[in-house]
Design a protein around this motif. Sequence first.
Motif, PDB file in Angstrom:
ATOM      1  N   LEU A  75       0.829  -1.202   0.000  1.00 30.19           N
ATOM      2  CA  LEU A  75       0.000   0.000   0.000  1.00 30.19           C
ATOM      3  C   LEU A  75       0.865   1.253   0.000  1.00 30.19           C
ATOM      4  N   LEU A  76       1.924   1.248   0.804  1.00 30.74           N
ATOM      5  CA  LEU A  76       2.783   2.431   0.920  1.00 30.74           C
ATOM      6  C   LEU A  76       3.667   2.622  -0.308  1.00 30.74           C
ATOM      7  N   GLN A  77       3.891   1.549  -1.058  1.00 31.40           N
ATOM      8  CA  GLN A  77       4.635   1.696  -2.309  1.00 31.40           C
ATOM      9  C   GLN A  77       3.828   2.481  -3.327  1.00 31.40           C
ATOM     10  N   ASP A  78       2.506   2.265  -3.297  1.00 25.75           N
ATOM     11  CA  ASP A  78       1.645   2.975  -4.251  1.00 25.75           C
ATOM     12  C   ASP A  78       1.316   4.389  -3.784  1.00 25.75           C
ATOM     13  N   THR A  79       1.112   4.545  -2.471  1.00 23.65           N
ATOM     14  CA  THR A  79       0.744   5.847  -1.908  1.00 23.65           C
ATOM     15  C   THR A  79       1.558   6.067  -0.641  1.00 23.65           C
ATOM     16  N   ALA A  80       2.524   6.958  -0.697  1.00 25.04           N
ATOM     17  CA  ALA A  80       3.451   7.151   0.420  1.00 25.04           C
ATOM     18  C   ALA A  80       2.738   7.702   1.652  1.00 25.04           C
ATOM     19  N   LEU A  81       3.335   7.400   2.812  1.00 24.65           N
ATOM     20  CA  LEU A  81       2.851   7.948   4.081  1.00 24.65           C
ATOM     21  C   LEU A  81       4.085   8.356   4.875  1.00 24.65           C
ATOM     22  N   ASP A  82       4.587   9.550   4.554  1.00 30.33           N
ATOM     23  CA  ASP A  82       5.823  10.025   5.166  1.00 30.33           C
ATOM     24  C   ASP A  82       5.579  10.948   6.359  1.00 30.33           C
ATOM     25  N   SER A  83       4.371  11.492   6.467  1.00 31.75           N
ATOM     26  CA  SER A  83       4.036  12.388   7.564  1.00 31.75           C
ATOM     27  C   SER A  83       2.547  12.300   7.833  1.00 31.75           C
ATOM     28  N   PRO A  84       2.068  12.824   8.973  1.00 36.77           N
ATOM     29  CA  PRO A  84       0.625  12.778   9.272  1.00 36.77           C
ATOM     30  C   PRO A  84      -0.233  13.435   8.200  1.00 36.77           C
ATOM     31  N   LYS A  85       0.326  14.360   7.439  1.00 30.90           N
ATOM     32  CA  LYS A  85      -0.462  15.013   6.393  1.00 30.90           C
ATOM     33  C   LYS A  85      -0.900  14.021   5.319  1.00 30.90           C
ATOM     34  N   ASP A  86      -0.143  12.952   5.163  1.00 30.74           N
ATOM     35  CA  ASP A  86      -0.459  11.968   4.121  1.00 30.74           C
ATOM     36  C   ASP A  86      -1.602  11.034   4.514  1.00 30.74           C
ATOM     37  N   LEU A  87      -2.086  11.133   5.762  1.00 28.24           N
ATOM     38  CA  LEU A  87      -3.186  10.265   6.184  1.00 28.24           C
ATOM     39  C   LEU A  87      -4.416  10.442   5.298  1.00 28.24           C
ATOM     40  N   THR A  88      -4.644  11.652   4.814  1.00 23.89           N
ATOM     41  CA  THR A  88      -5.833  11.939   4.010  1.00 23.89           C
ATOM     42  C   THR A  88      -5.797  11.251   2.649  1.00 23.89           C
ATOM     43  N   ARG A  89      -4.661  10.708   2.281  1.00 23.30           N
ATOM     44  CA  ARG A  89      -4.533  10.043   0.985  1.00 23.30           C
ATOM     45  C   ARG A  89      -4.922   8.563   1.056  1.00 23.30           C
ATOM     46  N   HIS A  90      -5.281   8.112   2.249  1.00 13.48           N
ATOM     47  CA  HIS A  90      -5.536   6.686   2.448  1.00 13.48           C
ATOM     48  C   HIS A  90      -6.918   6.432   3.022  1.00 13.48           C
ATOM     49  N   SER A  91      -7.400   5.232   2.794  1.00 12.17           N
ATOM     50  CA  SER A  91      -8.625   4.781   3.453  1.00 12.17           C
ATOM     51  C   SER A  91      -8.284   4.318   4.864  1.00 12.17           C
ATOM     52  N   LEU A  92      -9.220   4.523   5.786  1.00 16.29           N
ATOM     53  CA  LEU A  92      -9.031   4.113   7.172  1.00 16.29           C
ATOM     54  C   LEU A  92      -9.876   2.872   7.449  1.00 16.29           C
ATOM     55  N   LEU A  93      -9.279   1.906   8.107  1.00 14.46           N
ATOM     56  CA  LEU A  93      -9.971   0.676   8.468  1.00 14.46           C
ATOM     57  C   LEU A  93     -10.427   0.776   9.918  1.00 14.46           C
ATOM     58  N   VAL A  94     -11.694   0.482  10.171  1.00 15.39           N
ATOM     59  CA  VAL A  94     -12.285   0.706  11.492  1.00 15.39           C
ATOM     60  C   VAL A  94     -12.938  -0.581  11.990  1.00 15.39           C
ATOM     61  N   SER A  95     -12.667  -0.925  13.240  1.00 11.49           N
ATOM     62  CA  SER A  95     -13.337  -2.042  13.894  1.00 11.49           C
ATOM     63  C   SER A  95     -14.498  -1.508  14.722  1.00 11.49           C
ATOM     64  N   ARG A  96     -15.658  -2.124  14.600  1.00 13.42           N
ATOM     65  CA  ARG A  96     -16.820  -1.670  15.368  1.00 13.42           C
ATOM     66  C   ARG A  96     -16.611  -1.876  16.868  1.00 13.42           C
ATOM     67  N   VAL A 110      -3.532  -6.240   5.984  1.00 13.41           N
ATOM     68  CA  VAL A 110      -2.530  -7.085   5.324  1.00 13.41           C
ATOM     69  C   VAL A 110      -2.801  -7.159   3.826  1.00 13.41           C
ATOM     70  N   ASP A 111      -4.083  -7.161   3.455  1.00 13.36           N
ATOM     71  CA  ASP A 111      -4.446  -7.249   2.039  1.00 13.36           C
ATOM     72  C   ASP A 111      -4.354  -5.906   1.318  1.00 13.36           C
ATOM     73  N   GLY A 112      -3.920  -4.841   2.025  1.00 13.01           N
ATOM     74  CA  GLY A 112      -3.677  -3.551   1.381  1.00 13.01           C
ATOM     75  C   GLY A 112      -4.897  -2.699   1.163  1.00 13.01           C
ATOM     76  N   LEU A 113      -5.954  -2.898   1.973  1.00  9.07           N
ATOM     77  CA  LEU A 113      -7.183  -2.129   1.776  1.00  9.07           C
ATOM     78  C   LEU A 113      -7.140  -0.763   2.442  1.00  9.07           C
ATOM     79  N   GLY A 114      -6.187  -0.512   3.310  1.00  6.03           N
ATOM     80  CA  GLY A 114      -6.117   0.786   3.971  1.00  6.03           C
ATOM     81  C   GLY A 114      -5.208   0.747   5.176  1.00  6.03           C
ATOM     82  N   LEU A 115      -5.275   1.842   5.983  1.00  8.56           N
ATOM     83  CA  LEU A 115      -4.480   1.979   7.195  1.00  8.56           C
ATOM     84  C   LEU A 115      -5.275   1.469   8.393  1.00  8.56           C
ATOM     85  N   ALA A 116      -4.568   0.944   9.371  1.00 10.06           N
ATOM     86  CA  ALA A 116      -5.238   0.453  10.571  1.00 10.06           C
ATOM     87  C   ALA A 116      -4.518   0.945  11.809  1.00 10.06           C
ATOM     88  N   LEU A 117      -5.287   1.211  12.853  1.00  7.25           N
ATOM     89  CA  LEU A 117      -4.749   1.426  14.188  1.00  7.25           C
ATOM     90  C   LEU A 117      -4.969   0.135  14.965  1.00  7.25           C
TER      91      LEU A 117
END
Length: 304
Positions: free
Chosen positions: A174-195, A232-239
Amino acid sequence: MITDLPPLNAVRAFAAAARHESFSRAAEELHVSHSAVSRHVKLLEEHLGVLLFERRIRQSVLTPAGQAFYEQVSLALSQIANAAVSLRRGAALRKVIINVRPSFAVRWLIPRLPQFMARYPQIQPEVVTSTQLPDPARETFDLVIRRGHSGWSRTLQPQRLLEDEILLVAAPSLLQDTALDSPKDLTRHSLLVSRTRASDWQRWLEHCGLKPLRNPPTLHFDHMHLVLQACVDGLGLALCPASLLAKDLASGRLVCPLPELRQPLPRYYYALAADAAPEAQGFIQWMLEQAQQDALEHTTRQPL
């Protein structure tokens, strides 16, 4: 010698008849007919070549030979029964029932169980999952593991197991396609959320002093272990709690792109049931060793 043994069913019928001094009562105890007990005793007498009972009206009295044989046979049968009871108890004690949350089971406990079973082959761990703390009065377990120190039954005494914190993780692809070098880059990614941890992103942003994200694209899942699989499957970022990440980080399936942004979490605790199997103590010691090893590996992974 083993080959000299008399018919054991006949011995059992004889012992019951001798104890009750009655073929009828022996038949009731063994759940067979009166004639079946009589046939077994006759077979035994023919095998031994001696008369064991004097048949009288409504009573069967042991002969001297029968009395001597009964004294030894009853002792032998008691030894066999005691051996069977001891073996059943031993088999029951070897099982340890561990009650945990599903994500902790899938991501922390189960991947490590092969190591435990190789070290303690005589102990059989049984993993039971639930999202709520179990009630010792209604549920059977030897050991329970949960996060936090509140909500426990008064009959349980929680003890520290391992420290934990929230980390941001992503698949390398995922990071190879869309870099995440700083917190500003968070907006470029989908967020994965657990209920089950729906407020993690908001709390993490607040803890790290970051501005709220405006309508970020999100994908929702029922449980954290599903979020991690999607990550793991590259669908987005997770906390994710660091406690659930050891295998994924070590294998390179996931990476932590902003390792300096961490949020402490309540630690995990364990507690023993009042009637826990003795082998549960060995399981606890093994878990504490695993937690210590995780802490050392986690320290070496932190940036200098």
